[in-house]
Motif scaffolding. Structure first.
Motif, mmCIF file in Angstrom:
data_model
loop_
_atom_site.group_PDB
_atom_site.id
_atom_site.type_symbol
_atom_site.label_atom_id
_atom_site.label_comp_id
_atom_site.label_asym_id
_atom_site.label_seq_id
_atom_site.Cartn_x
_atom_site.Cartn_y
_atom_site.Cartn_z
ATOM 1 N N ASP A 1 0.838 -1.139 0.013
ATOM 2 C CA ASP A 1 0.149 0.009 -0.021
ATOM 3 C C ASP A 1 0.860 1.379 0.079
ATOM 4 O O ASP A 1 0.386 2.389 -0.634
ATOM 5 C CB ASP A 1 -0.815 0.042 1.239
ATOM 6 N N THR A 2 1.989 1.149 0.581
ATOM 7 C CA THR A 2 2.830 2.245 0.534
ATOM 8 C C THR A 2 4.208 1.731 0.409
ATOM 9 O O THR A 2 4.736 0.677 0.661
ATOM 10 C CB THR A 2 2.977 3.045 2.011
ATOM 11 N N THR A 3 5.127 2.669 0.118
ATOM 12 C CA THR A 3 6.589 2.368 0.152
ATOM 13 C C THR A 3 7.391 2.308 1.506
ATOM 14 O O THR A 3 7.041 3.153 2.407
ATOM 15 C CB THR A 3 7.282 3.628 -0.632
ATOM 16 N N GLY A 4 8.235 1.211 1.928
ATOM 17 C CA GLY A 4 8.547 0.977 2.953
ATOM 18 C C GLY A 4 9.145 -0.323 3.256
ATOM 19 O O GLY A 4 9.021 -1.409 2.198
ATOM 20 N N GLN A 5 9.180 -0.611 4.427
ATOM 21 C CA GLN A 5 9.963 -1.881 4.851
ATOM 22 C C GLN A 5 8.759 -2.983 5.695
ATOM 23 O O GLN A 5 8.182 -2.417 6.588
ATOM 24 C CB GLN A 5 11.205 -1.917 5.798
ATOM 25 N N TYR A 6 8.381 -3.948 4.956
ATOM 26 C CA TYR A 6 7.315 -4.809 5.633
ATOM 27 C C TYR A 6 8.272 -5.944 6.159
ATOM 28 O O TYR A 6 9.302 -6.015 6.028
ATOM 29 C CB TYR A 6 6.544 -5.294 4.526
ATOM 30 N N ARG A 7 7.397 -6.386 7.257
ATOM 31 C CA ARG A 7 8.144 -7.443 7.986
ATOM 32 C C ARG A 7 7.266 -8.697 8.092
ATOM 33 O O ARG A 7 6.071 -8.601 8.248
ATOM 34 C CB ARG A 7 8.689 -7.164 9.349
ATOM 35 N N VAL A 8 7.858 -9.833 7.671
ATOM 36 C CA VAL A 8 7.200 -11.191 7.681
ATOM 37 C C VAL A 8 7.890 -11.600 8.948
ATOM 38 O O VAL A 8 8.842 -11.772 9.128
ATOM 39 C CB VAL A 8 7.700 -12.188 6.531
ATOM 40 N N PHE A 9 6.954 -11.984 9.915
ATOM 41 C CA PHE A 9 7.165 -12.455 11.422
ATOM 42 C C PHE A 9 7.021 -14.000 11.259
ATOM 43 O O PHE A 9 5.740 -14.554 11.058
ATOM 44 C CB PHE A 9 6.270 -12.192 12.410
ATOM 45 N N VAL A 10 8.052 -14.764 11.246
ATOM 46 C CA VAL A 10 7.681 -16.305 11.496
ATOM 47 C C VAL A 10 7.706 -16.483 13.042
ATOM 48 O O VAL A 10 8.430 -15.908 13.848
ATOM 49 C CB VAL A 10 8.682 -17.276 10.966
ATOM 50 N N THR A 11 6.909 -17.475 13.619
ATOM 51 C CA THR A 11 6.732 -17.566 15.117
ATOM 52 C C THR A 11 6.923 -19.253 15.170
ATOM 53 O O THR A 11 6.689 -19.997 14.530
ATOM 54 C CB THR A 11 5.337 -17.308 15.481
ATOM 55 N N GLY A 12 7.343 -19.318 16.495
ATOM 56 C CA GLY A 12 7.475 -20.866 16.984
ATOM 57 C C GLY A 12 6.995 -20.850 18.341
ATOM 58 O O GLY A 12 7.212 -19.911 19.176
ATOM 59 N N SER A 13 6.427 -21.898 18.609
ATOM 60 C CA SER A 13 6.134 -22.349 20.247
ATOM 61 C C SER A 13 6.593 -23.771 20.553
ATOM 62 O O SER A 13 6.193 -24.807 20.282
ATOM 63 C CB SER A 13 4.834 -22.409 20.232
ATOM 64 N N ASP A 14 7.786 -23.589 21.057
ATOM 65 C CA ASP A 14 8.791 -24.866 21.424
ATOM 66 C C ASP A 14 8.939 -25.592 20.428
ATOM 67 O O ASP A 14 8.793 -26.890 20.204
ATOM 68 C CB ASP A 14 8.061 -25.502 22.655
ATOM 69 N N LEU A 15 9.384 -24.953 19.168
ATOM 70 C CA LEU A 15 9.824 -25.725 17.908
ATOM 71 C C LEU A 15 11.040 -26.074 17.721
ATOM 72 O O LEU A 15 12.020 -25.441 18.106
ATOM 73 C CB LEU A 15 9.065 -24.740 16.872
ATOM 74 N N LYS A 16 11.160 -27.141 17.219
ATOM 75 C CA LYS A 16 12.662 -27.657 16.704
ATOM 76 C C LYS A 16 12.211 -27.936 15.218
ATOM 77 O O LYS A 16 11.400 -28.521 14.703
ATOM 78 C CB LYS A 16 13.062 -29.115 17.494
ATOM 79 N N GLY A 17 13.350 -27.499 14.386
ATOM 80 C CA GLY A 17 13.559 -28.007 12.980
ATOM 81 C C GLY A 17 13.804 -26.827 12.125
ATOM 82 O O GLY A 17 15.138 -26.182 12.598
ATOM 83 N N ARG A 18 13.398 -26.666 10.998
ATOM 84 C CA ARG A 18 13.833 -25.719 9.827
ATOM 85 C C ARG A 18 12.607 -24.822 9.657
ATOM 86 O O ARG A 18 11.620 -25.252 9.487
ATOM 87 C CB ARG A 18 14.465 -26.426 8.692
ATOM 88 N N ILE A 19 13.159 -23.495 9.394
ATOM 89 C CA ILE A 19 12.085 -22.724 8.425
ATOM 90 C C ILE A 19 13.030 -22.033 7.152
ATOM 91 O O ILE A 19 13.958 -21.457 7.290
ATOM 92 C CB ILE A 19 11.684 -21.533 9.495
#
Length: 125
Positions: free
Chosen positions: A100-118
């Motif tokens: 919608d506008t020029t700027g920095q957007y942030r994708v937040f990945v979240t974990g809850s006691d997670l083990k592995g890869r993203i």
């Protein structure tokens, strides 16, 4: 006196990471870890009107929880559309949105006691 304490507590990041190894490039992010509890922001710079296609893949090695959300520079939620995945994999999310506008957007990945890869990849059009 109570209000400043509440504000200070709300800005504290309680993210916990163990054996966290990440790699980033101009259009990708990946991380491998033995424990992830919290959030990890992934910045994407966009110009107004640009469309970004994002693939978010969670590769869990335990029963931990995970998810994602997107915020703009003003910390407002960004609306996005889902793209139908061919394999209907519940750990693989394909989405897109228009800036919608020029700027920095942030994708937040979240974990809850997670083990592995993203793995997160994106393409700006």
């Amino acid at each position: 006196l109570l209000l400043p304490v509440l504000v200070a507590l709300s800005t504290i990041d309680y993210t916990e990471k163990k054996d966290w190894h990440e790699q980033t490039s101009e259009n990708s992010f990946s991380a491998q870890f033995t424990h992830f509890n919290g959030m990890q922001p992934i910045p994407i710079s966009l110009a107004r009107g640009e469309i970004v296609h994002i693939t978010i893949q969670f590769l869990p090695e335990n029963e931990g929880g995970y998810g994602y959300y997107i915020l703009d520079e003003k910390n407002q939620d960004v609306s996005y559309q889902m793209i139908e995945a061919i394999d209907q994999d519940v750990n693989n999310f394909q989405i897109y949105f228009t800036a919608d506008t020029t700027g920095q957007y942030r994708v937040f990945v979240t974990g809850s006691d997670l083990k592995g890869r993203i793995k997160v990849n994106w393409e700006v059009k």
